[in-house]
Motif scaffolding. Structure first.
Motif, PDB file in Angstrom:
ATOM      1  N   PHE A  21       0.896  -1.320  -0.075  1.00 41.44           N
ATOM      2  CA  PHE A  21       0.044  -0.001   0.098  1.00 41.44           C
ATOM      3  C   PHE A  21       0.904   1.119  -0.039  1.00 41.44           C
ATOM      4  CE2 PHE A  21      -3.634  -3.005   1.409  1.00 41.44           C
ATOM      5  CZ  PHE A  21      -4.560  -2.347   0.703  1.00 41.44           C
ATOM      6  N   GLU A  24       2.101   2.120  -3.245  1.00 36.79           N
ATOM      7  CA  GLU A  24       1.378   2.915  -4.119  1.00 36.79           C
ATOM      8  C   GLU A  24       0.702   4.075  -3.712  1.00 36.79           C
ATOM      9  OE1 GLU A  24       0.282   1.220  -7.117  1.00 36.79           O
ATOM     10  OE2 GLU A  24       1.707  -0.483  -6.267  1.00 36.79           O
ATOM     11  N   VAL A  26      -0.233   4.935  -0.602  1.00 39.39           N
ATOM     12  CA  VAL A  26      -1.346   5.203   0.173  1.00 39.39           C
ATOM     13  C   VAL A  26      -0.807   5.293   1.521  1.00 39.39           C
ATOM     14  CG1 VAL A  26      -3.185   3.929   1.405  1.00 39.39           C
ATOM     15  CG2 VAL A  26      -2.790   3.803  -1.221  1.00 39.39           C
ATOM     16  N   LEU A 105      -7.795   7.839   0.560  1.00 43.07           N
ATOM     17  CA  LEU A 105      -7.655   6.171   1.287  1.00 43.07           C
ATOM     18  C   LEU A 105      -6.241   6.050   2.130  1.00 43.07           C
ATOM     19  CD1 LEU A 105      -8.638   3.189   1.272  1.00 43.07           C
ATOM     20  CD2 LEU A 105      -6.914   2.953  -0.425  1.00 43.07           C
ATOM     21  N   VAL A 107      -4.462   3.545   5.282  1.00 38.09           N
ATOM     22  CA  VAL A 107      -4.620   2.119   5.943  1.00 38.09           C
ATOM     23  C   VAL A 107      -4.120   2.247   7.329  1.00 38.09           C
ATOM     24  CG1 VAL A 107      -3.492   0.005   5.837  1.00 38.09           C
ATOM     25  CG2 VAL A 107      -4.190   1.104   3.538  1.00 38.09           C
ATOM     26  N   VAL A 184      -3.660  -6.046  -4.364  1.00 31.74           N
ATOM     27  CA  VAL A 184      -3.629  -4.832  -3.628  1.00 31.74           C
ATOM     28  C   VAL A 184      -3.956  -3.534  -4.471  1.00 31.74           C
ATOM     29  CG1 VAL A 184      -2.029  -3.152  -2.313  1.00 31.74           C
ATOM     30  CG2 VAL A 184      -1.906  -5.663  -1.738  1.00 31.74           C
ATOM     31  N   ARG A 185      -3.400  -3.628  -5.866  1.00 33.81           N
ATOM     32  CA  ARG A 185      -3.443  -2.375  -6.682  1.00 33.81           C
ATOM     33  C   ARG A 185      -5.128  -2.554  -7.049  1.00 33.81           C
ATOM     34  NH1 ARG A 185       1.977  -3.433 -10.026  1.00 33.81           N
ATOM     35  NH2 ARG A 185       3.226  -2.159  -9.015  1.00 33.81           N
ATOM     36  N   ILE A 188      -7.152  -0.960  -4.406  1.00 41.06           N
ATOM     37  CA  ILE A 188      -7.011   0.512  -4.147  1.00 41.06           C
ATOM     38  C   ILE A 188      -7.662   1.242  -5.228  1.00 41.06           C
ATOM     39  CG2 ILE A 188      -5.404   2.369  -4.599  1.00 41.06           C
ATOM     40  CD1 ILE A 188      -3.239   0.756  -3.455  1.00 41.06           C
ATOM     41  N   THR A 189      -7.740   0.592  -6.285  1.00 41.41           N
ATOM     42  CA  THR A 189      -8.811   1.190  -7.550  1.00 41.41           C
ATOM     43  C   THR A 189     -10.204   1.079  -7.244  1.00 41.41           C
ATOM     44  OG1 THR A 189      -6.933   0.488  -9.156  1.00 41.41           O
ATOM     45  CG2 THR A 189      -9.037   0.962 -10.118  1.00 41.41           C
ATOM     46  N   MET A 191     -11.578   0.993  -4.429  1.00 45.23           N
ATOM     47  CA  MET A 191     -12.218   1.741  -3.227  1.00 45.23           C
ATOM     48  C   MET A 191     -12.082   3.178  -3.596  1.00 45.23           C
ATOM     49  SD  MET A 191     -10.335  -0.247   0.071  1.00 45.23           S
ATOM     50  CE  MET A 191     -11.857  -0.048   1.184  1.00 45.23           C
ATOM     51  N   ARG A 192     -11.246   3.643  -4.280  1.00 40.91           N
ATOM     52  CA  ARG A 192     -11.125   4.979  -4.810  1.00 40.91           C
ATOM     53  C   ARG A 192     -12.062   5.313  -5.850  1.00 40.91           C
ATOM     54  NH1 ARG A 192      -4.573   5.893  -5.126  1.00 40.91           N
ATOM     55  NH2 ARG A 192      -4.185   6.473  -2.860  1.00 40.91           N
TER      56      ARG A 192
END
Length: 197
Positions: A21, A24, A26, A105, A107, A184-185, A188-189, A191-192
């Motif tokens: 994360f 990326e 985050v 976002l 974590v 994970v990527r 993230i996509t 959730m965003r």
């Protein structure tokens, strides 16, 4: 902002996923690192821990092995320690969230998120998981770890199957690292996108 609670039992690969994360971009609040800082040389909790558990600290802060011997397997001692540590970690987490208020976002990496009711303070829960044989091999490869110590730690954690049942998202870590990173990527996509960002 979405606050994603990241958790998983010992040896499940939580630290590896947390780093993914970060890679990326985050922001990640690491509860373990926070505790290490609070209990390290000159740490804010060293005096209180020494008072509650004499002989468990020194010039380098808390002697984690000595403290572990003082509290593992003793529920009353563990509750006394948690009463010292948890409020301080909560204050650090609040400061982290304030500092990253403009992030879409973040974590929050907390090993005992579900065990301590911390899931009520996050928007979604991500559990990292691996097959039991993989978990055991990882943990027993750690310096100073024994089967007895591993069993004592597991006894304080919810079983993996229960964590997975309570998760909003699950990421496997007993697959190639590149596949875990892709998951994970993708998360993230997802959730965003759900926040329209």
């Amino acid at each position: 902002m979405i606050v994603l609670g990241l958790t998983g039992s010992i040896g499940m690969g939580k630290s590896t996923v947390a780093q993914m994360f970060r890679d990326e971009g985050v922001p990640v609040f690491d509860a373990d690192a926070c505790v290490h800082g609070l209990q390290g040389p000159g740490g804010a909790l060293v005096a209180a821990i020494e008072s509650a558990f004499p002989g468990t600290t020194g010039p380098d802060g808390v002697n984690r092995a000595a403290l572990g011997r003082a509290v593992l397997g003793d529920d009353s001692a563990m509750r006394r320690l948690e009463a010292i540590v948890h409020p301080a970690v909560q204050a650090e987490r609040t400061a982290f969230l304030t500092a990253h208020a403009d992030a879409s976002l973040v974590v929050v990496d907390v090993p005992l998120l579900l065990e301590t009711g911390g899931d009520k303070a996050v928007d979604k829960v991500l559990v990292v998981s691996a097959e039991p044989a993989v978990q055991e091999a990882r943990v027993l490869a750690r310096p100073g770890m024994t089967k007895e110590k591993f069993a004592a730690i597991l006894a304080r954690q919810l079983p993996d199957v229960e964590k997975r049942a309570r998760a909003d998202h699950i990421i496997a870590t007993d697959i190639p690292l590149a596949e875990t990173r892709e998951k994970v990527r993708a998360l993230i996509t997802c959730m965003r996108d759900s926040e329209g960002r």
